[in-house]
Design an enzyme around this catalytic site. Structure first.
Site, PDB file in Angstrom:
ATOM      1  N   CYS A   2       3.824 -63.078  28.253  1.00 35.21           N
ATOM      2  CA  CYS A   2       4.414 -62.172  29.457  1.00 35.21           C
ATOM      3  C   CYS A   2       5.919 -62.614  29.594  1.00 35.21           C
ATOM      4  O   CYS A   2       6.211 -63.474  29.569  1.00 35.21           O
ATOM      5  CB  CYS A   2       3.651 -62.444  30.687  1.00 35.21           C
ATOM      6  N   ARG A  27       7.125 -61.668  24.016  1.00 33.58           N
ATOM      7  CA  ARG A  27       6.087 -62.264  24.829  1.00 33.58           C
ATOM      8  C   ARG A  27       4.840 -61.556  25.085  1.00 33.58           C
ATOM      9  O   ARG A  27       4.156 -62.371  25.694  1.00 33.58           O
ATOM     10  CB  ARG A  27       6.842 -62.913  25.873  1.00 33.58           C
ATOM     11  N   TRP A  72       0.927 -59.852  28.353  1.00 33.93           N
ATOM     12  CA  TRP A  72       0.076 -60.122  27.264  1.00 33.93           C
ATOM     13  C   TRP A  72      -1.307 -60.499  28.004  1.00 33.93           C
ATOM     14  O   TRP A  72      -1.191 -61.500  28.837  1.00 33.93           O
ATOM     15  CB  TRP A  72       0.367 -61.549  26.572  1.00 33.93           C
ATOM     16  N   ASN A  96       3.198 -64.314  35.384  1.00 30.13           N
ATOM     17  CA  ASN A  96       2.985 -64.880  34.154  1.00 30.13           C
ATOM     18  C   ASN A  96       2.049 -66.076  34.233  1.00 30.13           C
ATOM     19  O   ASN A  96       2.555 -66.858  34.832  1.00 30.13           O
ATOM     20  CB  ASN A  96       4.364 -64.931  33.198  1.00 30.13           C
ATOM     21  N   GLY A  97       0.940 -66.191  33.851  1.00 29.94           N
ATOM     22  CA  GLY A  97       0.156 -67.256  33.895  1.00 29.94           C
ATOM     23  C   GLY A  97      -1.165 -66.856  34.048  1.00 29.94           C
ATOM     24  O   GLY A  97      -1.543 -65.852  33.663  1.00 29.94           O
ATOM     25  N   GLU A 461      -0.191 -72.959   6.444  1.00 29.79           N
ATOM     26  CA  GLU A 461       0.788 -72.077   7.022  1.00 29.79           C
ATOM     27  C   GLU A 461       0.879 -70.780   6.364  1.00 29.79           C
ATOM     28  O   GLU A 461       0.993 -69.651   6.980  1.00 29.79           O
ATOM     29  CB  GLU A 461       2.188 -72.893   7.062  1.00 29.79           C
ATOM     30  N   LYS A 465       0.364 -67.342   8.185  1.00 26.31           N
ATOM     31  CA  LYS A 465       1.501 -66.135   7.913  1.00 26.31           C
ATOM     32  C   LYS A 465       0.822 -64.853   7.736  1.00 26.31           C
ATOM     33  O   LYS A 465       1.079 -63.777   8.207  1.00 26.31           O
ATOM     34  CB  LYS A 465       2.540 -66.850   7.432  1.00 26.31           C
ATOM     35  N   GLU A 468      -1.644 -63.640  10.427  1.00 27.52           N
ATOM     36  CA  GLU A 468      -0.990 -62.919  11.537  1.00 27.52           C
ATOM     37  C   GLU A 468      -0.416 -61.512  11.344  1.00 27.52           C
ATOM     38  O   GLU A 468      -0.397 -60.713  12.160  1.00 27.52           O
ATOM     39  CB  GLU A 468       0.223 -63.898  11.866  1.00 27.52           C
ATOM     40  N   HIS A 484     -16.455 -77.674  -3.101  1.00 25.47           N
ATOM     41  CA  HIS A 484     -17.500 -78.244  -1.909  1.00 25.47           C
ATOM     42  C   HIS A 484     -17.878 -76.803  -1.053  1.00 25.47           C
ATOM     43  O   HIS A 484     -18.308 -77.074   0.010  1.00 25.47           O
ATOM     44  CB  HIS A 484     -16.940 -79.376  -1.047  1.00 25.47           C
ATOM     45  N   LYS A 584       4.474 -64.345  21.252  1.00 25.45           N
ATOM     46  CA  LYS A 584       5.237 -65.618  21.220  1.00 25.45           C
ATOM     47  C   LYS A 584       5.106 -66.437  22.376  1.00 25.45           C
ATOM     48  O   LYS A 584       5.188 -65.977  23.599  1.00 25.45           O
ATOM     49  CB  LYS A 584       6.801 -65.267  20.804  1.00 25.45           C
TER      50      LYS A 584
HETATM   51  N1  GLU Z   1      -3.183 -63.413  33.825  1.00 25.05           N
HETATM   52  C1  GLU Z   1      -2.158 -62.445  33.660  1.00 25.05           C
HETATM   53  C2  GLU Z   1      -2.725 -61.104  33.190  1.00 25.05           C
HETATM   54  O1  GLU Z   1      -3.698 -61.003  32.322  1.00 25.05           O
HETATM   55  C3  GLU Z   1      -0.848 -62.444  33.323  1.00 25.05           C
HETATM   56  C4  GLU Z   1      -0.925 -62.776  31.652  1.00 25.05           C
HETATM   57  C5  GLU Z   1       0.221 -63.597  31.189  1.00 25.05           C
HETATM   58  O2  GLU Z   1       0.920 -64.409  31.798  1.00 25.05           O
HETATM   59  O3  GLU Z   1       0.508 -63.348  29.854  1.00 25.05           O
HETATM   60  O4  GLU Z   1      -2.234 -59.933  33.603  1.00 25.05           O
END
Ligand code: GLU
Length: 589
Positions: A2, A27, A72, A96-97, A461, A465, A468, A484, A584
């Site tokens: 985020c 982000r 995100w 964010n969180g 890696e 990559k 992703e 195996h 990221k």
């Molecule tokens: N938990 C919040 C949401 O889902 C924020 C997500 C985040 O920090 O990426 O909207």
């Protein structure tokens, strides 16, 4: 994850926030939104999808104070309703969180008659602040923060109050100072070109941002002083400059990232050497690509320093119940320095009296504040979600650390050879012909990367990559494990890519190649060993790398497999910079 941007100043807030969100899109890119205040009234525009979807709104949102968000999603699908900002009564927030106790808070608030419009955890923050608001937004945010469990970087605005209030706990918040106004953002690139100085909030800090002032407080509303640093991110370093994607631009920046990292190491060598010299046990940790760098580092510490070393995913390590004897050193590798699992693993080890060395690309990040020493990864801003130059620079940092402690005569030779790593990467990128192999990957149902020793770490890696950015299934295996289990997957539709750069183990890996060819699978061999290339020429797609010492082979091999992943993604028409579902800087658990 985020991106959040807040601005209070003399310019159009919507335009500045929109530009900042574009710079932070790595982000998260599930949805985006902006809220702007004009004459005390807040207007919100938000849309599912990329930040660009907000462009038409930016023209009409007027006002000089505002907050924005690029999401995100953690709780609730990407949708217009779940996009931030969220409003409740007079309050509008971006977050964010993760609010871990959101469900109980939501049911309490619902019982009190509050209506929720989204499925997010974040909306409870707006409702709580509105509930506590009695004319003082800072006080209401502090009261709200007391109720929250989890992590938050949050920005709040209130109708009628010409200010932004920020709160931080376990998610990053940076204040930008000295431009035409004041900024509050998740990450430094959003400040590039906007203001000359920044100030990093600590957990438990609150900040009040107005067009003319910025003030930081603790939870008792006592003023707090935080150090001010120059903004290092340059506008120039975060534009594409003619490249079609950041992934390929950043891959070509690997030589300079490695060379800067090597010179920066000289500045910290003394302190790091002292910590490592006394170490009885070294534990390396990280997530994703950084964990794969840690796996290479483990080999360096074991073989070059003759130290007992282990590598573990940070998400696992933080919930282990480690028995830590004196002399344990944790080497925490994180590009952003904010990776939640890595930071928490470091906190755990620190609390158990281990020494912590951070290996990070972000000098003001959370990991740097809890570490005994910081080894800079001087890769510069990395915008592509998939790491390229930062991985090579992490390897350079880890090898420098091991060589600072290693005492064998081979170390002197390696130190000299390490200086040529940037030119080896450049030569690899200039000479490699990866197009046919990328076509093979694009046609394959699954791609398996295999190697032994350091090549095994590289195989992991390479596989990550490719997954992703191209979404082709596969895995990385030790070549020894093929028989195996993995051999059951081999048929004409799967591709096995062998990395063979260690002379001592080359004949063993060659056996695995023969076994795969015998089973009718498509095979490629990526090698810096001439005789291995000759052995499989005409029977496998052979990619030849510049020859180098096996400890230095990751530089060429990383460039090759990163280039392969890029070409495969482009062949399949994927956007390698913004892989679906990813972002990221993984600041949530
Ligand atoms: N938990 C919040 C949401 O889902 C924020 C997500 C985040 O920090 O990426 O909207």
């Amino acid at each position: 994850m985020c991106g959040i941007v807040g601005y209070a100043g003399g310019d159009s807030a919507a335009k500045i926030i929109y530009d900042g969100l574009l710079k932070l899109e790595y982000r998260g890119y599930d949805s985006a939104g902006i809220a702007v205040m004009e004459q005390g009234k807040i207007t919100v525009a938000k849309r599912v999808g990329r930040v660009q979807k907000l462009a038409p709104s930016v023209q009409i949102l007027e006002g000089n104070i505002g907050i924005g968000h690029t999401r995100w999603a953690t709780h609730g699908k990407p949708s217009d309703e779940n996009a931030h900002p969220h409003t409740s009564g007079k309050i509008t927030v971006v977050h964010n969180g993760i609010i871990e106790n959101y469900a109980e808070l939501k049911s309490e608030l619902s019982a009190e008659g509050r209506i929720f419009l989204s499925e997010t955890d974040s909306e409870v923050i707006a409702a709580l602040i509105d509930k506590f608001y009695d004319g003082d937004l800072l006080k209401a945010v502090i009261d709200c923060a007391r109720m929250l469990k989890g992590s938050y970087a949050l920005l709040a605005m209130c109708e009628g109050e010409e200010r932004i209030v920020a709160a931080k706990y376990r998610s990053p918040v940076i204040l930008g100072l000295g431009g035409n106004g004041n900024f509050v953002v998740s990450d430094e690139p959003a400040l590039a070109g906007n203001c000359p100085e920044l100030c990093v909030l600590e957990d438990g800090d609150f900040a009040v941002i107005t067009p003319l002032s910025v003030a930081v407080y603790d939870s008792m509303k006592n003023p707090v002083i935080r150090a001010v640093y120059p903004v290092a991110a340059k506008e120039q370093s975060i534009v594409l400059r003619g490249y079609p994607h950041y992934m390929i631009k950043e891959l070509w920046e690997s030589p300079s990232a490695v060379s800067r990292t090597l010179s920066e190491f000289a500045k910290v060598q003394y302190g790091v050497e002292k910590l490592l010299k006394d170490a009885k046990k070294i534990i390396l940790t990280g997530c994703g690509t950084a964990y794969h760098a840690a796996l290479v580092g483990k080999r360096y510490f074991c073989e070059i320093c003759k130290k007992s070393a282990e590598a573990e995913y940070a998400g696992e390590l933080r919930y282990d119940m480690p028995v830590i004897g004196c002399g344990t050193v944790l080497v925490a590798v994180t590009q952003s320095g904010e990776t939640a699992d890595t930071v928490e693993a470091a906190r755990l080890y620190k609390s158990l009296n281990a020494k912590v060395i951070a290996v990070t690309n972000c000098p003001h990040s959370a990991i740097t504040r809890i570490s005994d020493a910081v080894v800079p990864v001087a890769a510069g801003p990395e915008i592509c979600v998939a790491a390229t130059k930062s991985y090579s620079a992490q390897i350079a940092a880890l090898l420098s650390m091991a060589l600072a402690v290693g005492r064998s005569p081979e170390c002197e030779v390696l130190k000299r050879e390490l200086l040529s790593a940037p030119s080896t990467i450049l030569k690899t990128l200039e000479e490699i012909d990866i197009y046919a192999l990328a076509e093979m990957c694009a046609r394959s149902r699954g791609v398996y990367f295999m190697g032994r020793g350091i090549d095994y770490a590289l195989a992991l890696e390479a596989s990550l990559k490719l997954k992703e950015v191209s979404y082709i299934a596969g895995s990385g295996y030790p070549a020894s494990e093929l028989k195996h289990g993995a051999l059951a997957l081999i048929d004409g539709g799967t591709l096995s890519v062998f990395l063979i750069n260690d002379e001592a183990l080359a004949s063993k890996s060659a056996n695995a190649v023969e076994q795969t060819i015998s089973r009718g699978g498509m095979v490629s061999v990526i090698t810096s060993l001439r005789e291995v290339g000759e052995q499989f020429s005409g029977r496998a797609e052979v990619i030849t790398l510049p020859s180098s010492n096996r400890y230095l082979s990751p530089f060429a091999a990383a460039a090759a497999v990163q280039f392969l992943a890029y070409r495969t993604a482009v062949t399949l028409g994927r956007n390698p910079d913004k892989p679906r579902n990813l972002a990221k800087s993984v600041t949530v658990e």
